[in-house]
Design a protein around this motif. Structure first.
Motif, short mmCIF file in Angstrom:
data_model
loop_
_atom_site.label_atom_id
_atom_site.label_comp_id
_atom_site.label_asym_id
_atom_site.label_seq_id
_atom_site.Cartn_x
_atom_site.Cartn_y
_atom_site.Cartn_z
N ALA A 68 0.84 -1.21 0.00
CA ALA A 68 0.00 0.00 0.00
C ALA A 68 0.87 1.25 0.00
CB ALA A 68 -0.93 -0.01 1.21
N THR A 71 2.42 1.83 -3.30
CA THR A 71 1.48 2.46 -4.23
C THR A 71 1.55 3.97 -4.09
OG1 THR A 71 0.00 0.57 -4.22
CG2 THR A 71 -0.96 2.68 -4.84
N HIS A 76 5.13 0.71 -7.35
CA HIS A 76 4.53 -0.52 -7.83
C HIS A 76 5.10 -0.86 -9.20
CE1 HIS A 76 1.90 2.01 -10.30
NE2 HIS A 76 1.71 2.72 -9.22
N ALA A 103 -6.18 1.76 -8.22
CA ALA A 103 -7.26 2.03 -7.28
C ALA A 103 -8.36 0.97 -7.42
CB ALA A 103 -7.84 3.42 -7.50
N GLY A 106 -7.14 -2.07 -5.73
CA GLY A 106 -7.24 -1.89 -4.28
C GLY A 106 -8.67 -2.03 -3.79
N MET A 109 -9.44 -5.61 -3.63
CA MET A 109 -8.80 -6.20 -2.45
C MET A 109 -9.63 -5.91 -1.20
SD MET A 109 -4.77 -5.29 -3.02
CE MET A 109 -4.34 -5.61 -1.33
N SER A 142 -5.19 -3.00 3.60
CA SER A 142 -4.28 -2.62 2.52
C SER A 142 -5.05 -2.18 1.28
CB SER A 142 -3.36 -3.80 2.18
OG SER A 142 -2.52 -3.49 1.11
N GLY A 143 -6.13 -2.87 0.97
CA GLY A 143 -6.96 -2.46 -0.17
C GLY A 143 -7.50 -1.06 0.01
N ILE A 146 -4.67 1.39 -0.47
CA ILE A 146 -4.31 1.52 -1.88
C ILE A 146 -5.28 2.45 -2.60
CG2 ILE A 146 -4.26 0.24 -4.08
CD1 ILE A 146 -2.85 -2.03 -2.52
N VAL A 147 -6.57 2.32 -2.31
CA VAL A 147 -7.55 3.23 -2.91
C VAL A 147 -7.27 4.67 -2.47
CG1 VAL A 147 -10.00 3.86 -2.95
CG2 VAL A 147 -9.33 1.47 -3.16
N SER A 150 -3.99 5.93 -4.08
CA SER A 150 -4.15 6.15 -5.52
C SER A 150 -4.96 7.42 -5.77
CB SER A 150 -4.85 4.95 -6.17
OG SER A 150 -4.04 3.80 -6.11
#
Length: 173
Positions: A68, A71, A76, A103, A106, A109, A142-143, A146-147, A150
């Motif tokens: 994450a 990202t 990445h 995104a 993520g 995820m 983590s998802g 990441i969103v 991003s």
């Protein structure tokens, strides 16, 4: 808009730093547990049954939180050779498309990680006695990160700011 984004970026930088601390602590703890397991099994002759599943749980934390933060930092996996010869305007568009795809990944995820978390929560990990869903907490978290990271990259680009690199000050492009 730039000043607001700079403030948000500072907060997200703290969030990323916190995630790296948690990941680092998990890595050190996992290493210590593996060393304890080797010592207990081969020196003492009494293996610790809980260290392996705990180490695997900790591995999920440091890998996924590290991904994450990677990202956010733009570390990445990417193929940048084409970007070296394209005009800067097109490069920004391609970076934005990349951030949107990341995104989306993520979000998947987070969504499916949460689904796994809730569906396995009533099961129990045999040697730890923890709910099975505990293993999917880092995937879901983590998802979400990441969103968020991003979206930050997209917002920074839209505001005319450089995208984040760990330890960098937030500056205009």
């Amino acid at each position: 808009m730039q000043q607001r984004m700079i403030g948000i970026a500072g907060l997200l930088g703290l969030l990323a730093r916190g995630a790296l601390w948690v990941a680092g602590i998990a890595l050190v703890a996992m290493t210590a547990l593996v060393a304890a397991q080797v010592f207990a099994r081969y020196v003492v002759g009494a293996p610790l049954t809980w260290t392996e599943p705990t180490s695997i749980l900790l591995m999920g934390w440091f890998i996924l939180l590290g991904a994450a933060v990677g990202t956010r930092e733009g570390y990445h996996l990417s193929f940048d050779v084409l970007l070296m010869v394209l005009p800067q305007r097109i490069v920004r568009v391609l970076h934005s498309v990349s951030d949107l795809v990341v995104a989306g990944f993520g979000a998947g995820m987070a969504w499916f990680g949460f689904e796994l978390l809730t569906r396995t929560w009533t099961a129990s990990m045999p040697t730890l006695g923890l709910p099975g869903g505990v293993a999917f907490i880092p995937l879901t978290l983590s998802g979400v990160l990441i969103v968020i990271f991003s979206a930050e990259r997209l917002a920074r680009r839209a505001a005319g700011l450089k995208t984040a690199r760990f330890g960098d000050e937030v500056t205009e492009e």
